[in-house]
Design an enzyme around this catalytic site. Structure first.
Site: not given
Length: 360
Positions: A88, A188-189, A193
């Site tokens: 990462k 969380g969209v 999401g």
């Protein structure tokens, strides 16, 4: 002498939290780039994981996040059946203020200097268009646009995989994989999401959402006025009659306070590192809340970007992401057989695969 007992090096070399193979600190003064690339493991193959662009409060916080996220990618890639280890990267700073072509090109040169040990992709704060820029300096870049030989937005399959995890959770708990008539809360969209909401509505679920960004909520409610909105996450987790809670924003969503207040029977969401500390999984188990391990169910995106390295085929990826259903059920079965929480069961399965790869 500086006391580093609780510092970065101590964390890096501690086997329980660290065990990383390599951590690279990157700085390019001309562009303002400050980044951390963490490679946790290459036992299964080149490390694969996204690049997070975030305004961390300190460099130490950024390093800690890179270490935690890269370790999580080792487990995620192992459970997804990919021939990749975990890595990462984090870029320190507010992407709205400092992101530039010069900075992304400089970052690409740092990734390229690792010679393929780390393959990067999108994450929080980075997008397909950013990966197109990074790829100009680094061929070990995925998540690119179709016009530039990539697969495009990995959020599509990430949400699909979470949906499969929810179906498996419903099968395990209620004996039926459908979500029809179930009340599902999505916190969380944004990138992932909003796609998840579409899957849920198509399957007949009742959906409640919240997001710190008003425009993200509005994008859904204008298209689907039947979707309910909670004022914030605190209100969302206390919604009466919840069946499933889906954390789809940043990590640490499941802590002592939120688990105590949660009304849902299942937690299954796209956010990484949902457990604020290891004891949370026991708290969930003690409350008879079924937890679908985050790194298992949100692996659809990494399945997509990994496939990009071999000539992207969406249907092949979708078929592999569908297997998240069976993988999630296998984890629940292992948890029951071993008398441990699902998160611990998933860890055991992933660690077994990595250990076998090291021995071969």
């Amino acid at each position: 002498m500086t006391d580093v007992t609780d510092g970065v090096l101590h964390t890096l070399f501690r086997s329980d939290q660290g065990g990383h193979e390599q951590v690279v600190l990157c700085q390019d003064r001309a562009s303002g780039l400050k980044a951390v690339i963490a490679i946790h493991s290459t036992a299964l193959g080149p490390a694969l994981g996204g690049t997070r662009f975030y305004p961390y409060a300190s460099e130490e916080e950024a390093v800690a996040d890179a270490l935690n996220l890269s370790r999580g990618m080792s487990y995620k890639n192992a459970m997804a059946g990919l021939d990749h280890g975990g890595g990462k990267a984090v870029i320190i700073g507010d992407p709205e203020r400092i992101k530039s072509e010069e900075l992304l090109l400089a970052y690409g040169r740092f990734v390229a200097s690792l010679g393929g040990r780390y393959v990067t992709a999108c994450d929080v704060g980075t997008y397909v268009s950013d990966m197109d820029v990074v790829a100009r300096e680094c061929r070990w870049t995925t998540g690119r646009s179709p016009e530039n030989g990539g697969a495009g937005d990995s959020s599509v399959l990430t949400s699909f995989g979470v949906f499969q995890g929810m179906r498996a959770s419903a099968q395990h708990l209620w004996g039926d994989p459908t979500l029809r008539g179930r009340k599902v809360a999505v916190a969380g969209v944004g990138k992932v999401g909003h796609y998840l909401v579409e899957h849920l509505l198509s399957d007949g679920a009742e959906v409640v959402i919240t997001d710190v960004r008003e425009e993200s909520v509005r994008r859904i409610t204008e298209k689907h006025p039947e979707v309910a909105v909670a004022a914030d996450t605190e209100a969302l987790i206390r919604t009466e009659g919840l069946d499933i809670y889906a954390p789809c924003a940043l990590g640490g969503a499941l802590n002592d306070a939120s688990v105590a207040a949660l009304t849902a029977r299942v937690v299954c969401g796209a956010a990484n590192n949902q457990l604020a500390h290891p004891g949370v999984e026991k708290d969930l188990s003690d409350r008879s809340i079924l937890y679908a391990p985050d790194y298992v169910v949100n692996a659809g995106g990494v399945i997509q970007v990994a496939d990009e390295l071999h000539g992207f085929d969406f249907e092949r990826c979708r078929a592999k992401a569908t297997e998240i259903f069976d993988t999630t059920l296998a984890i629940f079965a292992r948890a029951k057989a071993d008398g441990i929480p699902p998160a611990a069961a998933a860890d055991r399965i992933a660690e077994q695969r990595m250990a076998e790869a090291r021995r071969s």
